[in-house]
Design a protein around this motif. Structure first.
Motif, short mmCIF file in Angstrom:
data_model
loop_
_atom_site.label_atom_id
_atom_site.label_comp_id
_atom_site.label_asym_id
_atom_site.label_seq_id
_atom_site.Cartn_x
_atom_site.Cartn_y
_atom_site.Cartn_z
N SER A 34 0.82 -1.21 0.00
CA SER A 34 0.00 0.00 0.00
C SER A 34 0.85 1.27 0.00
O SER A 34 0.47 2.27 -0.58
CB SER A 34 -0.96 0.01 1.19
N SER A 35 2.01 1.22 0.65
CA SER A 35 2.87 2.41 0.70
C SER A 35 3.80 2.49 -0.50
O SER A 35 4.32 3.56 -0.81
CB SER A 35 3.71 2.41 1.98
N GLY A 36 4.05 1.36 -1.14
CA GLY A 36 5.00 1.33 -2.24
C GLY A 36 6.44 1.34 -1.78
O GLY A 36 7.35 1.53 -2.57
N LYS A 37 6.65 1.17 -0.49
CA LYS A 37 8.00 1.20 0.08
C LYS A 37 8.30 -0.13 0.76
O LYS A 37 7.44 -0.71 1.40
CB LYS A 37 8.12 2.31 1.13
N ARG A 38 9.55 -0.57 0.60
CA ARG A 38 9.96 -1.80 1.29
C ARG A 38 10.27 -1.51 2.75
O ARG A 38 10.04 -2.34 3.63
CB ARG A 38 11.18 -2.41 0.61
N VAL A 39 10.79 -0.32 3.02
CA VAL A 39 11.14 0.06 4.39
C VAL A 39 10.23 1.22 4.80
O VAL A 39 10.32 2.31 4.24
CB VAL A 39 12.63 0.49 4.47
N ASN A 40 9.37 0.97 5.76
CA ASN A 40 8.46 2.00 6.25
C ASN A 40 8.93 2.58 7.58
O ASN A 40 8.59 3.70 7.92
CB ASN A 40 7.05 1.44 6.42
N ARG A 41 9.67 1.81 8.35
CA ARG A 41 10.21 2.24 9.63
C ARG A 41 11.66 1.81 9.72
O ARG A 41 12.07 0.85 9.08
CB ARG A 41 9.44 1.58 10.79
N MET A 42 12.43 2.50 10.51
CA MET A 42 13.83 2.13 10.69
C MET A 42 13.96 0.68 11.15
O MET A 42 14.88 -0.02 10.75
CB MET A 42 14.50 3.05 11.73
N SER A 43 13.04 0.23 11.96
CA SER A 43 13.12 -1.13 12.51
C SER A 43 12.85 -2.21 11.46
O SER A 43 13.18 -3.37 11.68
CB SER A 43 12.15 -1.29 13.68
N ASP A 44 12.25 -1.83 10.33
CA ASP A 44 12.01 -2.81 9.26
C ASP A 44 13.31 -3.37 8.72
O ASP A 44 13.44 -4.57 8.51
CB ASP A 44 11.20 -2.20 8.11
N ASP A 45 14.25 -2.50 8.46
CA ASP A 45 15.58 -2.89 7.95
C ASP A 45 16.53 -1.73 8.24
O ASP A 45 16.65 -0.81 7.43
CB ASP A 45 15.51 -3.17 6.45
N PRO A 46 17.20 -1.75 9.40
CA PRO A 46 18.04 -0.62 9.80
C PRO A 46 19.12 -0.26 8.78
O PRO A 46 19.38 0.92 8.55
CB PRO A 46 18.66 -1.08 11.11
N ILE A 47 19.73 -1.24 8.15
CA ILE A 47 20.80 -0.96 7.20
C ILE A 47 20.24 -0.26 5.96
O ILE A 47 20.79 0.75 5.49
CB ILE A 47 21.55 -2.24 6.83
N ALA A 48 19.15 -0.78 5.42
CA ALA A 48 18.54 -0.15 4.23
C ALA A 48 18.00 1.23 4.58
O ALA A 48 18.10 2.16 3.75
CB ALA A 48 17.43 -1.04 3.69
N ALA A 49 17.45 1.40 5.76
CA ALA A 49 16.94 2.71 6.16
C ALA A 49 18.08 3.72 6.27
O ALA A 49 17.94 4.87 5.84
CB ALA A 49 16.21 2.59 7.50
N ARG A 50 19.21 3.30 6.80
CA ARG A 50 20.36 4.19 6.91
C ARG A 50 20.86 4.58 5.52
O ARG A 50 21.17 5.74 5.27
CB ARG A 50 21.48 3.51 7.69
N ARG A 51 20.92 3.62 4.62
CA ARG A 51 21.35 3.92 3.25
C ARG A 51 20.41 4.92 2.59
O ARG A 51 20.85 5.83 1.89
CB ARG A 51 21.41 2.64 2.42
N ALA A 52 19.11 4.74 2.82
CA ALA A 52 18.13 5.65 2.23
C ALA A 52 18.29 7.06 2.79
O ALA A 52 18.22 8.05 2.05
CB ALA A 52 16.71 5.14 2.48
N LEU A 53 18.53 7.16 4.10
CA LEU A 53 18.73 8.48 4.70
C LEU A 53 20.00 9.14 4.17
O LEU A 53 20.00 10.33 3.87
CB LEU A 53 18.81 8.34 6.23
N LEU A 54 21.08 8.38 4.06
CA LEU A 54 22.33 8.93 3.53
C LEU A 54 22.15 9.38 2.08
O LEU A 54 22.67 10.42 1.67
CB LEU A 54 23.46 7.91 3.65
N PHE A 55 21.40 8.60 1.30
CA PHE A 55 21.13 8.98 -0.09
C PHE A 55 20.34 10.28 -0.14
O PHE A 55 20.63 11.17 -0.94
CB PHE A 55 20.37 7.85 -0.79
N ARG A 56 19.34 10.40 0.72
CA ARG A 56 18.51 11.61 0.75
C ARG A 56 19.35 12.82 1.14
O ARG A 56 19.21 13.91 0.56
CB ARG A 56 17.36 11.41 1.73
#
Length: 71
Positions: A34-56
């Motif tokens: 429904s969101s179109g996102k694989r990672v919705n919260r940091m706890s879903d996948d901390p490594i992928a979330a960190r990469r996404a934040l660094l990319f942003r």
């Protein structure tokens, strides 16, 4: 007879635990769809979330740089 009841009770508990686990997994997948996102919260996948934040952050820096160059 008592052993059979205990075994049945243990089996029923295991089935219920598996059902709850499956329902949680389905809820997670539905949220991703429904969101179109694989990672919705940091706890879903901390490594992928960190990469996404660094990319942003890098995108914002690049955007700021280009805006300053154009001035």
């Amino acid at each position: 007879m008592v052993l059979a009841r205990l075994s049945l009770l243990a089996r029923n508990r295991q089935v219920m635990a598996n059902n709850n686990s499956n329902l949680a997994r389905i809820a997670n997948l539905q949220e991703q769809l429904s969101s179109g996102k694989r990672v919705n919260r940091m706890s879903d996948d901390p490594i992928a979330a960190r990469r996404a934040l660094l990319f942003r952050i890098e995108q914002q820096r690049s955007s700021s740089y280009h805006r300053n160059v154009e001035r």
